[in-house]
Design an enzyme around this catalytic site. Structure first.
Site, PDB file in Angstrom:
ATOM      1  N   LYS A   1      -2.746  -1.437  -4.665  1.00  0.00           N
ATOM      2  CA  LYS A   1      -3.822  -2.213  -5.014  1.00  0.00           C
ATOM      3  C   LYS A   1      -4.740  -1.895  -6.138  1.00  0.00           C
ATOM      4  CE  LYS A   1      -4.349  -4.744  -0.874  1.00  0.00           C
ATOM      5  NZ  LYS A   1      -4.456  -6.329  -1.151  1.00  0.00           N
TER       6      LYS A   1
ATOM      7  N   TYR B   1      -0.259   2.038   0.198  1.00  0.00           N
ATOM      8  CA  TYR B   1      -1.329   0.423  -0.101  1.00  0.00           C
ATOM      9  C   TYR B   1      -1.919   1.213  -1.585  1.00  0.00           C
ATOM     10  CZ  TYR B   1      -5.229  -2.583   2.046  1.00  0.00           C
ATOM     11  OH  TYR B   1      -5.594  -3.859   2.045  1.00  0.00           O
TER      12      TYR B   1
ATOM     13  N   ARG C   1      -4.120 -16.764   8.634  1.00  0.00           N
ATOM     14  CA  ARG C   1      -5.142 -16.461   9.103  1.00  0.00           C
ATOM     15  C   ARG C   1      -6.330 -15.242   8.526  1.00  0.00           C
ATOM     16  NH1 ARG C   1      -0.381 -13.468  10.421  1.00  0.00           N
ATOM     17  NH2 ARG C   1       0.147 -11.465   9.406  1.00  0.00           N
TER      18      ARG C   1
ATOM     19  N   ALA D   1      -1.385   2.650  -3.675  1.00  0.00           N
ATOM     20  CA  ALA D   1      -0.799   2.589  -5.231  1.00  0.00           C
ATOM     21  C   ALA D   1      -0.932   1.052  -5.344  1.00  0.00           C
ATOM     22  CB  ALA D   1       0.725   3.490  -5.290  1.00  0.00           C
TER      23      ALA D   1
END
Ligand code: NDP
Length: 269
Positions: A165, A161, A22, A163
């Protein structure tokens, strides 16, 4: 399919798109297929990957649905083995599977930290490692990871998130260096807020924590972009297809924002 701007550019190539059931991953899988690649589409939800693979086949392409969890090493090994057995070794890897969650740091659950790093950072590490031997043997490969504007900038309440990324940006640059002379390019695409189920989750979170309506919460996220809008998944996919092609052989170690200006423009007032 002949109307696709990069029609035929990926003919004979095999791609693996994690999280392809998706959202952004689905758009990428369809676009790679439209450019001629055979595409293995993987995620945990079998019905979603089956639908995307069927959509590819219905338009005359080759699609393969694989159920896999990027946080499980055995599942990753089985996914790459199945793609290789059915389509050939995936020399184009799109590390797209990911998840987002937010929390203030002081009472941040350790389990949330572990989950964010596992799916968003260690997942791409695991899948890249599993696909790399075939790329090195072929002397050709494309690793494209979907990072985020959170790979480049910091924002409140998303420490784990962010850290993770930022981590995949480091992984990208390190592997681009390691494989610079092996025909393998490694790049990071960094979207701003995209209109997907993941962003619906962020909207629901804002609604439950602030009492705003869902429309107000979406406007709040849209307002973070200088263009004052959410990005569509179809706006991400063409860049990934370009990076996967021979035409992009000299683009490596790059971080490419698609964020309506969010990471580059301080304020538009
Ligand atoms: P969606 O939630 O719509 O899709 C995420 C996909 O990843 C689904 O197919 C999901 O399937 C899969 N996935 C999640 N966890 C796992 C797992 N453990 N193993 C395998 N597959 C998994 O999100 P988006 O399309 O929005 O996000 C795609 C990527 O883009 C993510 O990496 C995200 O961080 C990034 N991104 C998204 C932005 C946005 O605003 N939407 C902005 C910037 C980056 P299933 O749950 O069935 O496994």
């Amino acid at each position: 399919m002949s109307g696709h701007p990069r029609a035929g550019s990926l003919r004979g190539r095999v791609a693996l798109v994690t999280g392809g059931g998706r959202g952004i991953g689905r758009a990428i899988a369809l676009d790679l297929a439209a450019a001629g690649a055979s595409v293995a589409v993987s995620a945990r939800s079998g019905a979603e990957v089956a639908a995307v693979a069927a959509e590819i086949e219905a338009s005359g392409g080759r699609g393969l649905a694989l159920v896999a969890d990027v946080t499980e090493p055995g599942s990753v090994a089985a996914m790459v083995a199945a793609a290789t057995a059915e389509l050939g070794p995936p020399l184009i890897l799109v590390n797209n599977a990911g998840a987002a969650a937010s929390h203030k740091l002081l009472d941040h659950p350790d389990a949330l930290w572990d989950r964010m790093l596992d799916v968003n950072l260690t997942g791409p590490y695991r899948v890249t490692k599993a696909c790399a031997p075939a790329m090195l043997a072929a002397g050709w490969g494309r690793v494209i990871t979907i990072g985020s504007v959170a790979s480049i900038t910091g924002a409140r309440y998303i420490a784990a998130y962010t850290a993770a990324k930022h981590g995949v940006l480091g992984l990208t640059r390190a592997l681009a260096a390691e494989w610079a002379q092996q025909g393998i390019t490694v790049n990071l695409v960094a979207p701003g807020y995209v209109d997907t189920a993941l962003t619906d989750g962020s909207v629901a979170n804002i609604v439950s924590r602030t009492g705003r309506s869902a429309d107000e919460a979406r406007e709040l996220l849209a307002a973070m972009s200088p263009q004052r809008r959410l990005i569509a998944p179809d706006e991400i996919a063409p860049l990934v297809t370009l990076l996967a092609s021979d035409a992009a052989a000299s683009i490596t170690g790059a971080v490419l924002p698609i964020d309506a200006g969010a990471s580059a423009i301080a304020s538009t007032g």
